[in-house]
Write a protein that holds these residues in place. Sequence first.
Motif, PDB file in Angstrom:
ATOM      1  N   ASN A 410     -61.107  -4.133 -21.385  1.00  0.00           N
ATOM      2  CA  ASN A 410     -62.533  -3.833 -21.196  1.00  0.00           C
ATOM      3  C   ASN A 410     -63.285  -3.767 -22.528  1.00  0.00           C
ATOM      4  O   ASN A 410     -64.236  -2.988 -22.673  1.00  0.00           O
ATOM      5  CB  ASN A 410     -62.712  -2.520 -20.424  1.00  0.00           C
ATOM      6  N   HIS A 411     -62.840  -4.582 -23.484  1.00  0.00           N
ATOM      7  CA  HIS A 411     -63.497  -4.641 -24.809  1.00  0.00           C
ATOM      8  C   HIS A 411     -63.624  -3.254 -25.437  1.00  0.00           C
ATOM      9  O   HIS A 411     -64.622  -2.935 -26.077  1.00  0.00           O
ATOM     10  CB  HIS A 411     -64.870  -5.303 -24.687  1.00  0.00           C
ATOM     11  N   ARG A 412     -62.600  -2.445 -25.251  1.00  0.00           N
ATOM     12  CA  ARG A 412     -62.613  -1.080 -25.793  1.00  0.00           C
ATOM     13  C   ARG A 412     -62.608  -1.118 -27.318  1.00  0.00           C
ATOM     14  O   ARG A 412     -61.914  -1.939 -27.930  1.00  0.00           O
ATOM     15  CB  ARG A 412     -61.408  -0.304 -25.278  1.00  0.00           C
ATOM     16  N   LEU A 413     -63.367  -0.226 -27.919  1.00  0.00           N
ATOM     17  CA  LEU A 413     -63.436  -0.097 -29.374  1.00  0.00           C
ATOM     18  C   LEU A 413     -62.760   1.214 -29.755  1.00  0.00           C
ATOM     19  O   LEU A 413     -63.192   2.291 -29.330  1.00  0.00           O
ATOM     20  CB  LEU A 413     -64.890  -0.122 -29.852  1.00  0.00           C
ATOM     21  N   LEU A 414     -61.689   1.136 -30.550  1.00  0.00           N
ATOM     22  CA  LEU A 414     -60.902   2.316 -30.894  1.00  0.00           C
ATOM     23  C   LEU A 414     -60.965   2.574 -32.394  1.00  0.00           C
ATOM     24  O   LEU A 414     -60.906   1.632 -33.203  1.00  0.00           O
ATOM     25  CB  LEU A 414     -59.440   2.123 -30.482  1.00  0.00           C
ATOM     26  N   PRO A 415     -61.077   3.847 -32.791  1.00  0.00           N
ATOM     27  CA  PRO A 415     -61.064   4.164 -34.222  1.00  0.00           C
ATOM     28  C   PRO A 415     -59.681   3.941 -34.808  1.00  0.00           C
ATOM     29  O   PRO A 415     -58.665   4.035 -34.119  1.00  0.00           O
ATOM     30  CB  PRO A 415     -61.458   5.644 -34.254  1.00  0.00           C
ATOM     31  N   SER A 416     -59.643   3.657 -36.097  1.00  0.00           N
ATOM     32  CA  SER A 416     -58.372   3.392 -36.767  1.00  0.00           C
ATOM     33  C   SER A 416     -58.436   3.897 -38.196  1.00  0.00           C
ATOM     34  O   SER A 416     -59.495   3.866 -38.836  1.00  0.00           O
ATOM     35  CB  SER A 416     -58.062   1.891 -36.759  1.00  0.00           C
ATOM     36  N   SER A 417     -57.311   4.378 -38.673  1.00  0.00           N
ATOM     37  CA  SER A 417     -57.185   4.768 -40.076  1.00  0.00           C
ATOM     38  C   SER A 417     -55.705   4.819 -40.412  1.00  0.00           C
ATOM     39  O   SER A 417     -54.852   4.832 -39.526  1.00  0.00           O
ATOM     40  CB  SER A 417     -57.848   6.129 -40.345  1.00  0.00           C
ATOM     41  N   ALA A 418     -55.399   4.850 -41.706  1.00  0.00           N
ATOM     42  CA  ALA A 418     -54.006   4.836 -42.134  1.00  0.00           C
ATOM     43  C   ALA A 418     -53.867   5.567 -43.448  1.00  0.00           C
ATOM     44  O   ALA A 418     -54.821   5.686 -44.228  1.00  0.00           O
ATOM     45  CB  ALA A 418     -53.494   3.401 -42.267  1.00  0.00           C
ATOM     46  N   SER A 419     -52.645   6.051 -43.685  1.00  0.00           N
ATOM     47  CA  SER A 419     -52.291   6.675 -44.958  1.00  0.00           C
ATOM     48  C   SER A 419     -51.219   5.815 -45.618  1.00  0.00           C
ATOM     49  O   SER A 419     -50.312   5.314 -44.943  1.00  0.00           O
ATOM     50  CB  SER A 419     -51.765   8.095 -44.732  1.00  0.00           C
ATOM     51  N   VAL A 420     -51.327   5.646 -46.924  1.00  0.00           N
ATOM     52  CA  VAL A 420     -50.462   4.712 -47.645  1.00  0.00           C
ATOM     53  C   VAL A 420     -49.810   5.422 -48.818  1.00  0.00           C
ATOM     54  O   VAL A 420     -50.490   6.090 -49.608  1.00  0.00           O
ATOM     55  CB  VAL A 420     -51.260   3.488 -48.151  1.00  0.00           C
ATOM     56  N   GLY A 421     -48.488   5.284 -48.899  1.00  0.00           N
ATOM     57  CA  GLY A 421     -47.735   5.757 -50.061  1.00  0.00           C
ATOM     58  C   GLY A 421     -47.288   4.575 -50.901  1.00  0.00           C
ATOM     59  O   GLY A 421     -46.863   3.551 -50.367  1.00  0.00           O
ATOM     60  N   VAL A 422     -47.379   4.703 -52.232  1.00  0.00           N
ATOM     61  CA  VAL A 422     -47.135   3.573 -53.132  1.00  0.00           C
ATOM     62  C   VAL A 422     -46.077   3.962 -54.155  1.00  0.00           C
ATOM     63  O   VAL A 422     -46.128   5.057 -54.735  1.00  0.00           O
ATOM     64  CB  VAL A 422     -48.433   3.154 -53.857  1.00  0.00           C
TER      65      VAL A 422
END
Length: 720
Positions: A410-422
């Motif tokens: 249904n063309h849903r729009l979902l929030p997204s984020s990420a954490s990155v270790g280097v």
Amino acid sequence: MPSPRSRPVDPTGRGRLRPRRRNLAAAAAARATWWFAGAAVTLLLAWWQPAALQHLDLLAYHLLQGDGAPTLPQAAAVEQVPTPLAALFTLLLVSAVALRPRKAPARLLLALALLCLPLAASSALLTQQRWLPPALPVAGLAVALGFREAARARAAQRQLQRTRAQAQAALRAIDDAVLTVDGAEHTVRFANPSAVQQAAPQVLDGRPLALAYPLEEQSHDALHAAITACVAQGVSVRVRELLQLRSAEGLRSLRATASPLRATDGVVDGAVLVFTDMTGALEAAREREHAATHDALTGLPNRVLLQEQLQLTLSRVKRQHSVAAILFVDLDRFKHINDTLGHRTGDAVLRVLAQRLQALCRNTDTVARWGGDEFVLILEDVGGPEGAALGASKIVEALSRDVALGPEFNHRLLPSSASVGVVLVPRDGMQIEDLLSKADMAMYRAKGQPKASFHIWASDINARMHDRLAREVDLRQALLHGRLRLHYQPQFAFDSGRMIGMEALMRWQQAPGRDLPPSEFIPLAEESGLIVDMGAWAVREVARQLARWQAAGLRPVPVAVNVSARQWTNGEIVQVVRLALRETAIAPALLRLEITETVAMGEGEQIIGLLQDIHALGIRMSLDDFGTGYSSLAYLKRFPLDELKIDRSFVCALPQDEQDAAIVHATVALARGLGLRVLAEGVETPAQAEFLAACGCDGAQGYLYGQPEPAEQAALRLQA
């Protein structure tokens, strides 16, 4: 009903005897033919007595007696065996023809013995002055033997035809392409249907192999060499490399063998070529190899291939004295998507984000799925910390964009984020497991930041991560060994001044007399997942404490318990409440659950269903920290709530702060319009209490009325 290719099982085993019986019947019929033929000739000759037969008998007599012996009519002393007895003797010899040794030499010896037997019998009888004419038995035997050999030749011819037909049928039925070629010009003599199909299809018989079969030039050379070696050496030769055949679907890979084809004199005059199409097998092998080294959901390399790429990266860094970066990526709140929208939606999100990561990386970089919602990236030749930070910031930015799903969602729009270790190679080490562990710890350091970010490994992280792990283990042990406590803070009504309820607040007893407040261990419990078990324990412990107060003759008031976001998202809170009520048999109205505004509005439809299930059990519901998040009035009016709690952040500056005062007035008015009670948190001064009462607030809790206290001291308030 059996399938067309299967035969019904014969439990008696008689079916296997039928072919043998047919063979025995055919053999018996052949023997009868021989016997009747010999018998008929014997009887005919015995009745007819042709002159030629008499001449043969006379010739045999002279052969046995010598040239000076008188003729049979003159030899009065010699008595001739009667013709019926001679015929009977012949029939016995004809019957002996049925003896048929399996080996050809034995059959020849038997035939010679039978043909010589009449002469031997005649010679033996002459010594007794009796004469057995040998021509009649020999003629009968010759006819019987002739019929036998003719029948055997016809049977051999039929067997040869059957064998040839079966061989042709087998060649036409097999999937492999089979051709026969002559040894000189390599002209095709025979091609089965599979070979014709591979060749375009087109007619192959009589055409040179190089023109008839559409092989690549290099493949033709290899096949020609194999045929030449096969014909010259008289042995089977397998072409080492796979031949490439041109077809409408593209190049196909063939495995070829050449076996010698011999003429009737045993001389090799050609070769039998067998082509096995290996295209499907090679594709299946490539698919198996890809499945073993790649993630089925995203198509990215999995841990197996990642380990290989990491080893190559370490070798390249060591050889070229370059710098590489290993990034450990973890998606924030991805479990929330799986729990609320289902794993199918979660899989779609993972595929979208995997494509974003691939689009960001260069051809020399590697993106792999570590598992779940975690990815590992290898960035080659980053130069140093600045280059690694630039790459990590691009990844954080790309993964922070909302995920737009397709029409099936249904063309849903979902929030997204990420954490990155280097981590940097070789600065932070050269051991794969050590580098991945450090990147993981750096990722958890980044996850502790207020918003999506990345963190580059530093040596002090190790000590902090070990401390965090030790605290997590201690907290788990505290839950298992009963070192968690509940303190109870009273709630009072403004109109009557009476205590109308309590809120249960958790404490961690690290040592006797030393209790840690929730702010020091609840974040760790949320992050590690222990909050689910701790929250379930809190609900059941409150119910048990209410039951103990009732058993002591006290009249308990409703007690509120905070329910964490994880307890709501995994959906087990309903079962926990049911178990608590069944174990203690307390009145459901004595138990009150609190849900924060952020969780309630963020979960939407799922929370409405859970709240309705709990409310149906008779449990009161409170919306905690109202005003600190974002509220949807469309959802709020559908929630089965009983109470709104004004957050302490709007109370601490009352009555001086006009904005906070306006918010409190609006909140009370909204609650009144929805038919909800209003309770204020963090009330510490009489001025705050007077202002809240004047606004129409129903009650309050805070240090003005009492601090959180153990169950034993809280029981004293119930006695008043």
